[in-house]
Write a protein that holds these residues in place. Sequence first.
Motif, PDB file in Angstrom:
ATOM      1  N   TYR A 137      -3.874  -2.446 -24.992  1.00 39.65           N
ATOM      2  CA  TYR A 137      -4.187  -2.799 -23.670  1.00 39.65           C
ATOM      3  C   TYR A 137      -4.179  -4.456 -23.620  1.00 39.65           C
ATOM      4  O   TYR A 137      -3.696  -5.094 -22.833  1.00 39.65           O
ATOM      5  N   VAL A 138      -4.933  -4.871 -24.494  1.00 38.91           N
ATOM      6  CA  VAL A 138      -5.216  -6.297 -24.603  1.00 38.91           C
ATOM      7  C   VAL A 138      -3.912  -7.008 -25.231  1.00 38.91           C
ATOM      8  O   VAL A 138      -3.458  -8.043 -24.471  1.00 38.91           O
ATOM      9  N   PHE A 139      -2.954  -6.450 -25.935  1.00 40.74           N
ATOM     10  CA  PHE A 139      -1.980  -7.022 -26.430  1.00 40.74           C
ATOM     11  C   PHE A 139      -0.929  -7.020 -25.162  1.00 40.74           C
ATOM     12  O   PHE A 139       0.042  -7.983 -25.267  1.00 40.74           O
ATOM     13  N   ALA A 140      -0.893  -6.079 -24.532  1.00 47.93           N
ATOM     14  CA  ALA A 140       0.116  -6.099 -23.304  1.00 47.93           C
ATOM     15  C   ALA A 140      -0.216  -7.385 -22.407  1.00 47.93           C
ATOM     16  O   ALA A 140       0.823  -7.841 -22.043  1.00 47.93           O
ATOM     17  N   GLY A 141      -1.338  -7.448 -22.356  1.00 49.50           N
ATOM     18  CA  GLY A 141      -1.535  -8.698 -21.159  1.00 49.50           C
ATOM     19  C   GLY A 141      -1.510 -10.081 -22.033  1.00 49.50           C
ATOM     20  O   GLY A 141      -0.788 -10.919 -21.444  1.00 49.50           O
ATOM     21  N   VAL A 142      -1.813 -10.135 -23.038  1.00 49.33           N
ATOM     22  CA  VAL A 142      -1.611 -11.653 -23.840  1.00 49.33           C
ATOM     23  C   VAL A 142      -0.108 -11.705 -24.134  1.00 49.33           C
ATOM     24  O   VAL A 142       0.697 -12.716 -23.761  1.00 49.33           O
ATOM     25  N   ALA A 143       0.714 -10.730 -24.470  1.00 51.95           N
ATOM     26  CA  ALA A 143       2.144 -10.666 -24.673  1.00 51.95           C
ATOM     27  C   ALA A 143       2.907 -11.190 -23.446  1.00 51.95           C
ATOM     28  O   ALA A 143       3.596 -12.181 -23.442  1.00 51.95           O
ATOM     29  N   ALA A 144       2.496 -10.660 -22.059  1.00 49.53           N
ATOM     30  CA  ALA A 144       3.051 -11.155 -20.894  1.00 49.53           C
ATOM     31  C   ALA A 144       2.787 -12.484 -20.941  1.00 49.53           C
ATOM     32  O   ALA A 144       3.737 -13.043 -20.375  1.00 49.53           O
ATOM     33  N   ALA A 145       1.599 -13.084 -20.837  1.00 52.00           N
ATOM     34  CA  ALA A 145       1.189 -14.428 -20.549  1.00 52.00           C
ATOM     35  C   ALA A 145       1.918 -15.145 -21.615  1.00 52.00           C
ATOM     36  O   ALA A 145       2.430 -16.178 -21.111  1.00 52.00           O
ATOM     37  N   PHE A 146       2.187 -14.809 -22.924  1.00 47.99           N
ATOM     38  CA  PHE A 146       2.778 -15.695 -23.774  1.00 47.99           C
ATOM     39  C   PHE A 146       4.245 -15.841 -23.346  1.00 47.99           C
ATOM     40  O   PHE A 146       4.908 -17.046 -23.576  1.00 47.99           O
ATOM     41  N   GLY A 159      -5.282  -7.097 -17.727  1.00 49.47           N
ATOM     42  CA  GLY A 159      -5.041  -8.334 -16.826  1.00 49.47           C
ATOM     43  C   GLY A 159      -6.209  -9.398 -17.153  1.00 49.47           C
ATOM     44  O   GLY A 159      -6.029 -10.536 -17.142  1.00 49.47           O
ATOM     45  N   ALA A 160      -7.243  -9.223 -17.864  1.00 51.82           N
ATOM     46  CA  ALA A 160      -8.268 -10.053 -18.397  1.00 51.82           C
ATOM     47  C   ALA A 160      -7.350 -10.814 -19.446  1.00 51.82           C
ATOM     48  O   ALA A 160      -7.733 -12.127 -19.518  1.00 51.82           O
ATOM     49  N   GLY A 161      -6.762 -10.137 -20.537  1.00 55.06           N
ATOM     50  CA  GLY A 161      -6.114 -10.657 -21.552  1.00 55.06           C
ATOM     51  C   GLY A 161      -4.884 -11.578 -20.956  1.00 55.06           C
ATOM     52  O   GLY A 161      -4.963 -12.655 -21.433  1.00 55.06           O
ATOM     53  N   PHE A 162      -4.440 -11.188 -19.867  1.00 55.33           N
ATOM     54  CA  PHE A 162      -3.254 -12.079 -19.153  1.00 55.33           C
ATOM     55  C   PHE A 162      -3.859 -13.327 -18.646  1.00 55.33           C
ATOM     56  O   PHE A 162      -3.119 -14.255 -19.050  1.00 55.33           O
ATOM     57  N   THR A 163      -4.892 -13.006 -17.844  1.00 54.55           N
ATOM     58  CA  THR A 163      -5.188 -14.438 -17.108  1.00 54.55           C
ATOM     59  C   THR A 163      -6.027 -15.231 -18.187  1.00 54.55           C
ATOM     60  O   THR A 163      -5.957 -16.391 -18.112  1.00 54.55           O
ATOM     61  N   MET A 164      -6.726 -14.885 -19.256  1.00 53.74           N
ATOM     62  CA  MET A 164      -7.154 -15.746 -20.127  1.00 53.74           C
ATOM     63  C   MET A 164      -6.196 -16.628 -20.936  1.00 53.74           C
ATOM     64  O   MET A 164      -6.377 -17.848 -21.055  1.00 53.74           O
ATOM     65  N   ILE A 165      -5.208 -15.879 -21.315  1.00 54.58           N
ATOM     66  CA  ILE A 165      -4.273 -16.654 -22.206  1.00 54.58           C
ATOM     67  C   ILE A 165      -3.317 -17.475 -21.257  1.00 54.58           C
ATOM     68  O   ILE A 165      -2.946 -18.711 -21.731  1.00 54.58           O
ATOM     69  N   LEU A 166      -2.983 -17.145 -19.895  1.00 55.13           N
ATOM     70  CA  LEU A 166      -2.175 -17.925 -19.225  1.00 55.13           C
ATOM     71  C   LEU A 166      -2.980 -19.226 -18.729  1.00 55.13           C
ATOM     72  O   LEU A 166      -2.180 -20.005 -18.715  1.00 55.13           O
ATOM     73  N   VAL A 167      -4.208 -19.052 -18.712  1.00 52.67           N
ATOM     74  CA  VAL A 167      -4.980 -20.320 -18.087  1.00 52.67           C
ATOM     75  C   VAL A 167      -5.058 -21.236 -19.485  1.00 52.67           C
ATOM     76  O   VAL A 167      -4.912 -22.347 -19.584  1.00 52.67           O
ATOM     77  N   ALA A 168      -5.624 -20.348 -20.590  1.00 54.37           N
ATOM     78  CA  ALA A 168      -6.120 -21.344 -21.815  1.00 54.37           C
ATOM     79  C   ALA A 168      -4.605 -22.052 -22.359  1.00 54.37           C
ATOM     80  O   ALA A 168      -4.904 -22.971 -22.850  1.00 54.37           O
ATOM     81  N   GLU A 169      -3.592 -21.356 -22.227  1.00 61.72           N
ATOM     82  CA  GLU A 169      -2.609 -21.815 -22.969  1.00 61.72           C
ATOM     83  C   GLU A 169      -1.592 -22.868 -22.326  1.00 61.72           C
ATOM     84  O   GLU A 169      -0.802 -23.584 -22.697  1.00 61.72           O
ATOM     85  N   PHE A 170      -1.870 -23.002 -20.999  1.00 55.65           N
ATOM     86  CA  PHE A 170      -1.038 -23.810 -20.116  1.00 55.65           C
ATOM     87  C   PHE A 170      -1.082 -25.299 -20.555  1.00 55.65           C
ATOM     88  O   PHE A 170      -2.254 -25.859 -20.404  1.00 55.65           O
ATOM     89  N   GLY A 171      -0.163 -25.798 -20.925  1.00 53.53           N
ATOM     90  CA  GLY A 171      -0.134 -27.284 -21.621  1.00 53.53           C
ATOM     91  C   GLY A 171      -0.465 -27.382 -22.930  1.00 53.53           C
ATOM     92  O   GLY A 171      -0.941 -28.414 -23.247  1.00 53.53           O
ATOM     93  N   ASP A 172      -0.893 -26.012 -23.744  1.00 51.85           N
ATOM     94  CA  ASP A 172      -1.151 -26.278 -24.997  1.00 51.85           C
ATOM     95  C   ASP A 172      -0.313 -26.754 -25.972  1.00 51.85           C
ATOM     96  O   ASP A 172       0.819 -26.969 -25.848  1.00 51.85           O
ATOM     97  N   LEU A 173      -0.708 -27.138 -27.131  1.00 57.32           N
ATOM     98  CA  LEU A 173       0.169 -27.876 -28.107  1.00 57.32           C
ATOM     99  C   LEU A 173       1.213 -26.818 -28.311  1.00 57.32           C
ATOM    100  O   LEU A 173       2.418 -27.616 -28.383  1.00 57.32           O
ATOM    101  N   THR A 174       1.151 -25.608 -28.530  1.00 54.89           N
ATOM    102  CA  THR A 174       2.273 -24.808 -28.912  1.00 54.89           C
ATOM    103  C   THR A 174       3.330 -24.854 -27.852  1.00 54.89           C
ATOM    104  O   THR A 174       4.321 -24.620 -28.159  1.00 54.89           O
ATOM    105  N   GLN A 175       2.982 -24.872 -26.666  1.00 49.86           N
ATOM    106  CA  GLN A 175       3.919 -24.869 -25.337  1.00 49.86           C
ATOM    107  C   GLN A 175       4.652 -26.056 -25.447  1.00 49.86           C
ATOM    108  O   GLN A 175       6.111 -26.104 -25.220  1.00 49.86           O
ATOM    109  N   ILE A 176       3.742 -27.203 -25.680  1.00 48.99           N
ATOM    110  CA  ILE A 176       4.562 -28.460 -25.803  1.00 48.99           C
ATOM    111  C   ILE A 176       5.612 -28.458 -26.952  1.00 48.99           C
ATOM    112  O   ILE A 176       6.643 -28.965 -26.878  1.00 48.99           O
TER     113      ILE A 176
END
Length: 193
Positions: A38-47, A108-125
């Motif tokens: 469940y956690v991976f599904a949300g995190v994977a979608a956000a990434f 949803g918790a995993g998705f939201t957390m990663i979507l917000v935390a990773e926005f503009g993050d080093l790996t996205q850049i």
Amino acid sequence: MFSIAVAAVVFGVVFLAELPDKTALAGLLLGTRYRASYVFAGVAAAFLIHVVLAVAAGSVLTLLPHRLVQAVVGVLFLAGAAVLLFRKGDGEEEVRKPAGQSFWKVSGAGFTMILVAEFGDLTQIMTANLAARYDDPLSVGVGAVLALWAVAGLGILGGRALMRRVPLKLITRIAACVMIVLAGFSLYEAIAG
């Protein structure tokens, strides 16, 4: 056309840069509390969303003159290496526990957390830089998504064991060195262009 070599380079760079990041720790925390799938599904979608945005931004950069793009990419890689080498250790961030164990609440918790935390993050850049450098959005996107998913999977399923065996400082330094090498290649191409 898909390039396995480009995807492999991107995978290695993004994997090493993301491994010591706070989102791997957050994934680990969620993974210890909830069903891993469940956690991976949300995190994977956000990434996936983050990589699509980064590759699109990097593809826009390819419309600029090649020498200018290489110079900007080189400087951004150097800046990324500096961030990795000189940042102070991040504390573990507190993760709110979803009210239940349902798929939608946990993912949803995993998705939201990663979507917000990773926005503009080093790996996205970095992903945007790599998309600009290689002008191969598909290969860069596949390499980056697989790297981020691999780190998320490691964080969720076995992050503690890995961090006990491989010092975080070593992982960070290897990622910074790879970024310095990529910066050197980009700056050389900008000058020699």
